[in-house]
Design a protein around this motif. Sequence first.
Motif, short mmCIF file in Angstrom:
data_model
loop_
_atom_site.label_atom_id
_atom_site.label_comp_id
_atom_site.label_asym_id
_atom_site.label_seq_id
_atom_site.Cartn_x
_atom_site.Cartn_y
_atom_site.Cartn_z
N ILE A 181 0.94 -1.02 -0.07
CA ILE A 181 0.05 0.03 -0.06
C ILE A 181 0.81 1.13 0.03
O ILE A 181 1.82 1.43 1.05
N LEU A 182 0.71 2.30 -0.98
CA LEU A 182 1.38 3.46 -1.09
C LEU A 182 0.67 4.51 -0.74
O LEU A 182 -0.57 4.67 -1.20
N TYR A 183 1.10 5.24 0.09
CA TYR A 183 0.34 6.78 0.49
C TYR A 183 1.00 7.81 0.08
O TYR A 183 2.34 7.91 -0.05
N PHE A 184 0.32 8.81 -0.65
CA PHE A 184 0.76 10.05 -1.07
C PHE A 184 0.27 11.30 -0.45
O PHE A 184 -0.90 11.28 0.20
N ALA A 185 1.11 12.46 -0.53
CA ALA A 185 0.56 13.77 -0.12
C ALA A 185 0.19 13.80 1.36
O ALA A 185 0.81 13.26 2.15
N TRP A 186 -1.11 14.49 1.60
CA TRP A 186 -1.49 14.65 2.94
C TRP A 186 -1.96 13.42 3.48
O TRP A 186 -1.84 12.98 4.65
N VAL A 187 -2.17 12.34 2.79
CA VAL A 187 -2.71 10.85 3.31
C VAL A 187 -1.31 10.51 3.86
O VAL A 187 -1.29 9.99 5.07
N ARG A 188 -0.20 10.30 3.38
CA ARG A 188 1.19 10.02 3.82
C ARG A 188 1.47 10.61 5.09
O ARG A 188 1.85 9.86 5.89
N GLU A 189 1.41 12.04 4.88
CA GLU A 189 1.66 12.81 6.27
C GLU A 189 0.57 12.39 7.26
O GLU A 189 1.23 12.20 8.65
N ARG A 190 -0.48 12.19 7.27
CA ARG A 190 -1.54 11.78 8.59
C ARG A 190 -1.17 10.39 8.70
O ARG A 190 -1.48 10.24 10.20
N ILE A 191 -1.00 9.41 7.90
CA ILE A 191 -0.55 8.10 8.50
C ILE A 191 0.82 8.16 9.19
O ILE A 191 0.99 7.24 9.99
N GLY A 192 1.69 8.65 8.35
CA GLY A 192 2.92 8.88 9.01
C GLY A 192 3.90 7.81 8.51
O GLY A 192 5.05 7.48 8.93
N ALA A 193 3.64 7.37 7.16
CA ALA A 193 4.34 6.26 6.49
C ALA A 193 4.05 6.31 5.00
O ALA A 193 2.87 6.81 4.50
N ALA A 194 5.13 6.32 4.31
CA ALA A 194 4.88 6.21 2.61
C ALA A 194 4.20 5.02 2.15
O ALA A 194 3.77 4.97 1.26
N ASP B 245 -2.12 -1.41 -9.09
CA ASP B 245 -0.96 -1.67 -9.96
C ASP B 245 -0.55 -0.53 -10.97
O ASP B 245 -0.57 -0.91 -12.16
N LYS B 246 -0.48 0.84 -10.50
CA LYS B 246 -0.34 1.70 -11.25
C LYS B 246 -1.25 2.29 -12.44
O LYS B 246 -1.15 3.21 -13.14
N ASP B 247 -2.54 1.68 -12.44
CA ASP B 247 -3.72 2.08 -13.02
C ASP B 247 -4.61 2.70 -12.25
O ASP B 247 -5.17 2.28 -11.23
N PHE B 248 -5.16 4.06 -12.66
CA PHE B 248 -6.25 4.52 -11.88
C PHE B 248 -7.43 3.81 -11.85
O PHE B 248 -7.69 3.57 -13.19
N VAL B 249 -8.08 3.59 -10.93
CA VAL B 249 -9.21 2.80 -10.70
C VAL B 249 -10.21 3.47 -9.95
O VAL B 249 -10.03 4.44 -8.96
N GLY C 143 -5.49 -10.26 -6.74
CA GLY C 143 -4.29 -10.31 -7.58
C GLY C 143 -3.63 -9.01 -7.60
O GLY C 143 -2.62 -9.14 -8.41
N ALA C 144 -3.98 -8.01 -7.15
CA ALA C 144 -3.47 -6.93 -7.01
C ALA C 144 -1.89 -7.01 -6.26
O ALA C 144 -2.06 -7.45 -5.26
N ARG C 145 -1.01 -6.25 -6.79
CA ARG C 145 0.51 -6.30 -5.85
C ARG C 145 0.60 -5.07 -5.38
O ARG C 145 1.33 -5.00 -4.19
N GLU C 146 0.02 -4.04 -5.63
CA GLU C 146 0.10 -2.35 -5.16
C GLU C 146 -0.90 -1.82 -5.22
O GLU C 146 -1.90 -1.84 -6.28
N ILE C 147 -1.60 -1.17 -4.28
CA ILE C 147 -2.49 -0.21 -4.30
C ILE C 147 -2.06 1.12 -3.83
O ILE C 147 -1.38 1.17 -2.68
#
Length: 85
Positions: free
Chosen positions: A5-18, A60-64, A72-76
């Motif tokens: 699971i990847l977090y970006f911008a303010w989502v990452r900041e609030r969770i405290g992890a990328a 997996d790098k496609d906007f959904v 089957g996803a490797r990454e969200i």
Amino acid sequence: MAMRILYFAWVRERIGAAEEEVEPPAEVDTVAALIGWLAARSDRHAAALSEPERLRAARDKDFVPLHTPIAGAREIAIFPPVTGG
């Protein structure tokens, strides 16, 4: 099955992890269900993910859309809407 699971911008900041590696239970079968499951994991996750309608996701790098299955996803990736300026 574990996924990243990847977090970006303010989502990452609030969770405290990328990023983090998780193995959601079988009943967590869509991006929306995953966001709900993640939000229940900690106060930080809850604060960052409490308004899923404000979030965007990629599988997996496609906007959904949030109703997309995660099987089957490797990454969200989870991030706020991008605004220009």
